[in-house]
Design a protein around this motif. Structure first.
Motif, PDB file in Angstrom:
ATOM      1  N   ARG A   1      20.755  50.219 -11.940  1.00 39.77           N
ATOM      2  CA  ARG A   1      21.187  48.844 -11.696  1.00 39.77           C
ATOM      3  C   ARG A   1      21.253  48.037 -12.979  1.00 39.77           C
ATOM      4  O   ARG A   1      22.066  47.139 -13.111  1.00 39.77           O
ATOM      5  CB  ARG A   1      20.247  48.159 -10.704  1.00 39.77           C
ATOM      6  CG  ARG A   1      20.781  46.822 -10.263  1.00 39.77           C
ATOM      7  CD  ARG A   1      19.939  46.160  -9.215  1.00 39.77           C
ATOM      8  NE  ARG A   1      18.776  45.582  -9.862  1.00 39.77           N
ATOM      9  CZ  ARG A   1      17.637  45.346  -9.249  1.00 39.77           C
ATOM     10  NH1 ARG A   1      17.488  45.650  -7.994  1.00 39.77           N
ATOM     11  NH2 ARG A   1      16.640  44.824  -9.889  1.00 39.77           N
TER      12      ARG A   1
ATOM     13  N   TRP B   1      19.272  42.485  -3.483  1.00 36.28           N
ATOM     14  CA  TRP B   1      19.124  42.923  -4.870  1.00 36.28           C
ATOM     15  C   TRP B   1      17.670  42.749  -5.289  1.00 36.28           C
ATOM     16  O   TRP B   1      17.338  41.970  -6.159  1.00 36.28           O
ATOM     17  CB  TRP B   1      20.045  42.127  -5.776  1.00 36.28           C
ATOM     18  CG  TRP B   1      20.293  42.815  -7.089  1.00 36.28           C
ATOM     19  CD1 TRP B   1      19.992  44.080  -7.432  1.00 36.28           C
ATOM     20  CD2 TRP B   1      20.894  42.243  -8.238  1.00 36.28           C
ATOM     21  NE1 TRP B   1      20.382  44.364  -8.712  1.00 36.28           N
ATOM     22  CE2 TRP B   1      20.944  43.234  -9.222  1.00 36.28           C
ATOM     23  CE3 TRP B   1      21.431  40.998  -8.547  1.00 36.28           C
ATOM     24  CZ2 TRP B   1      21.473  43.028 -10.493  1.00 36.28           C
ATOM     25  CZ3 TRP B   1      21.958  40.784  -9.804  1.00 36.28           C
ATOM     26  CH2 TRP B   1      21.984  41.783 -10.767  1.00 36.28           C
ATOM     27  N   TYR B   2      16.808  43.446  -4.613  1.00 34.34           N
ATOM     28  CA  TYR B   2      15.398  43.360  -4.918  1.00 34.34           C
ATOM     29  C   TYR B   2      14.741  44.683  -4.549  1.00 34.34           C
ATOM     30  O   TYR B   2      15.281  45.497  -3.824  1.00 34.34           O
ATOM     31  CB  TYR B   2      14.734  42.220  -4.146  1.00 34.34           C
ATOM     32  CG  TYR B   2      14.712  42.422  -2.661  1.00 34.34           C
ATOM     33  CD1 TYR B   2      13.602  42.975  -2.037  1.00 34.34           C
ATOM     34  CD2 TYR B   2      15.797  42.077  -1.856  1.00 34.34           C
ATOM     35  CE1 TYR B   2      13.591  43.179  -0.669  1.00 34.34           C
ATOM     36  CE2 TYR B   2      15.785  42.279  -0.506  1.00 34.34           C
ATOM     37  CZ  TYR B   2      14.683  42.835   0.089  1.00 34.34           C
ATOM     38  OH  TYR B   2      14.664  43.039   1.440  1.00 34.34           O
TER      39      TYR B   2
ATOM     40  N   THR C   1      18.804  36.178  -4.021  1.00 35.73           N
ATOM     41  CA  THR C   1      18.451  37.553  -4.373  1.00 35.73           C
ATOM     42  C   THR C   1      18.144  38.360  -3.119  1.00 35.73           C
ATOM     43  O   THR C   1      18.601  39.494  -2.964  1.00 35.73           O
ATOM     44  CB  THR C   1      17.244  37.563  -5.328  1.00 35.73           C
ATOM     45  OG1 THR C   1      17.580  36.810  -6.498  1.00 35.73           O
ATOM     46  CG2 THR C   1      16.876  38.973  -5.737  1.00 35.73           C
TER      47      THR C   1
ATOM     48  N   LEU D   1      17.300  30.575  -5.897  1.00 36.65           N
ATOM     49  CA  LEU D   1      17.632  31.830  -6.573  1.00 36.65           C
ATOM     50  C   LEU D   1      16.959  33.010  -5.871  1.00 36.65           C
ATOM     51  O   LEU D   1      17.578  34.063  -5.679  1.00 36.65           O
ATOM     52  CB  LEU D   1      17.217  31.765  -8.042  1.00 36.65           C
ATOM     53  CG  LEU D   1      17.546  32.975  -8.903  1.00 36.65           C
ATOM     54  CD1 LEU D   1      19.023  33.336  -8.846  1.00 36.65           C
ATOM     55  CD2 LEU D   1      17.122  32.727 -10.341  1.00 36.65           C
ATOM     56  N   ALA D   2      15.709  32.845  -5.453  1.00 41.69           N
ATOM     57  CA  ALA D   2      15.001  33.921  -4.745  1.00 41.69           C
ATOM     58  C   ALA D   2      15.696  34.237  -3.421  1.00 41.69           C
ATOM     59  O   ALA D   2      15.863  35.413  -3.059  1.00 41.69           O
ATOM     60  CB  ALA D   2      13.545  33.526  -4.511  1.00 41.69           C
TER      61      ALA D   2
ATOM     62  N   ARG E   1      17.823  42.723 -14.560  1.00 38.94           N
ATOM     63  CA  ARG E   1      16.836  42.240 -13.597  1.00 38.94           C
ATOM     64  C   ARG E   1      17.067  40.758 -13.353  1.00 38.94           C
ATOM     65  O   ARG E   1      17.732  40.068 -14.124  1.00 38.94           O
ATOM     66  CB  ARG E   1      15.410  42.413 -14.164  1.00 38.94           C
ATOM     67  CG  ARG E   1      15.046  43.831 -14.549  1.00 38.94           C
ATOM     68  CD  ARG E   1      14.813  44.725 -13.353  1.00 38.94           C
ATOM     69  NE  ARG E   1      13.841  44.225 -12.412  1.00 38.94           N
ATOM     70  CZ  ARG E   1      12.538  44.499 -12.463  1.00 38.94           C
ATOM     71  NH1 ARG E   1      12.048  45.270 -13.403  1.00 38.94           N
ATOM     72  NH2 ARG E   1      11.718  44.014 -11.546  1.00 38.94           N
ATOM     73  N   ILE E   2      16.509  40.247 -12.269  1.00 36.71           N
ATOM     74  CA  ILE E   2      16.577  38.820 -11.976  1.00 36.71           C
ATOM     75  C   ILE E   2      15.191  38.242 -12.179  1.00 36.71           C
ATOM     76  O   ILE E   2      14.244  38.616 -11.477  1.00 36.71           O
ATOM     77  CB  ILE E   2      17.082  38.566 -10.545  1.00 36.71           C
ATOM     78  CG1 ILE E   2      18.465  39.188 -10.361  1.00 36.71           C
ATOM     79  CG2 ILE E   2      17.110  37.069 -10.248  1.00 36.71           C
ATOM     80  CD1 ILE E   2      18.977  39.145  -8.946  1.00 36.71           C
TER      81      ILE E   2
ATOM     82  N   TYR F   1       5.787  36.869  -5.340  1.00 35.28           N
ATOM     83  CA  TYR F   1       6.549  37.289  -6.508  1.00 35.28           C
ATOM     84  C   TYR F   1       5.615  37.419  -7.699  1.00 35.28           C
ATOM     85  O   TYR F   1       4.792  36.534  -7.948  1.00 35.28           O
ATOM     86  CB  TYR F   1       7.647  36.275  -6.821  1.00 35.28           C
ATOM     87  CG  TYR F   1       8.717  36.219  -5.762  1.00 35.28           C
ATOM     88  CD1 TYR F   1       9.847  37.012  -5.868  1.00 35.28           C
ATOM     89  CD2 TYR F   1       8.586  35.395  -4.652  1.00 35.28           C
ATOM     90  CE1 TYR F   1      10.831  36.984  -4.892  1.00 35.28           C
ATOM     91  CE2 TYR F   1       9.567  35.359  -3.665  1.00 35.28           C
ATOM     92  CZ  TYR F   1      10.689  36.155  -3.799  1.00 35.28           C
ATOM     93  OH  TYR F   1      11.653  36.134  -2.835  1.00 35.28           O
TER      94      TYR F   1
ATOM     95  N   LEU G   1      12.016  37.800  -9.865  1.00 34.63           N
ATOM     96  CA  LEU G   1      12.567  37.432  -8.567  1.00 34.63           C
ATOM     97  C   LEU G   1      13.213  38.594  -7.822  1.00 34.63           C
ATOM     98  O   LEU G   1      13.564  38.458  -6.653  1.00 34.63           O
ATOM     99  CB  LEU G   1      13.572  36.296  -8.726  1.00 34.63           C
ATOM    100  CG  LEU G   1      12.961  34.993  -9.230  1.00 34.63           C
ATOM    101  CD1 LEU G   1      14.049  33.977  -9.509  1.00 34.63           C
ATOM    102  CD2 LEU G   1      11.954  34.451  -8.232  1.00 34.63           C
ATOM    103  N   ASP G   2      13.389  39.733  -8.473  1.00 37.16           N
ATOM    104  CA  ASP G   2      13.973  40.872  -7.761  1.00 37.16           C
ATOM    105  C   ASP G   2      12.906  41.895  -7.381  1.00 37.16           C
ATOM    106  O   ASP G   2      13.202  43.039  -7.050  1.00 37.16           O
ATOM    107  CB  ASP G   2      15.098  41.520  -8.567  1.00 37.16           C
ATOM    108  CG  ASP G   2      14.639  42.104  -9.883  1.00 37.16           C
ATOM    109  OD1 ASP G   2      13.442  41.966 -10.230  1.00 37.16           O
ATOM    110  OD2 ASP G   2      15.466  42.704 -10.586  1.00 37.16           O
TER     111      ASP G   2
END
Length: 97
Positions: free
Chosen positions: A23, A92-93, A87, A83-84, A26-27, A10, A49-50
């Motif tokens: 979209r 959602w990445y 995702t 969280l990763a 972002r994350i 990441y 993370l995304d």
């Protein structure tokens, strides 16, 4: 033949990630100052993370430098990994495999 382990990489950056067309949001996490210090990054660094680079561990030699810059605290890693993973499960990445 066993599957080769994968590495999930990441990006950490010093700038806020821009929205993604179509979209929007972002994350990401803004690293707490103590965590940024632990990995030799400036204050207000952002862990995105995304966006993830997924590669086999035997391909890591392709990266310029694999020397660790430091390590995050175990509690930060645990919370960030949750969280990763969420995702990734939500697809959602954006990434490179």
């Amino acid at each position: 033949m066993s599957a080769r382990p994968l590495a999930y990489l990441y990006p950490i950056t010093s700038t806020m990630p821009p929205p993604v067309v179509g979209r929007g949001s972002r994350i990401f996490l803004v690293l707490p100052d103590n965590e940024a210090h632990r990995v030799n990054q400036p204050e207000n660094s952002v862990l995105i993370l995304d966006e993830v680079n997924i590669c086999r561990e035997d391909e890591l030699r392709l990266f310029e430098n694999l020397d660790p810059l430091g390590s995050f605290s175990p509690i930060f890693v645990d919370n960030t990994a949750r969280l990763a993973l969420a995702t990734l499960k939500a697809n959602w990445y954006s990434g490179v495999a």
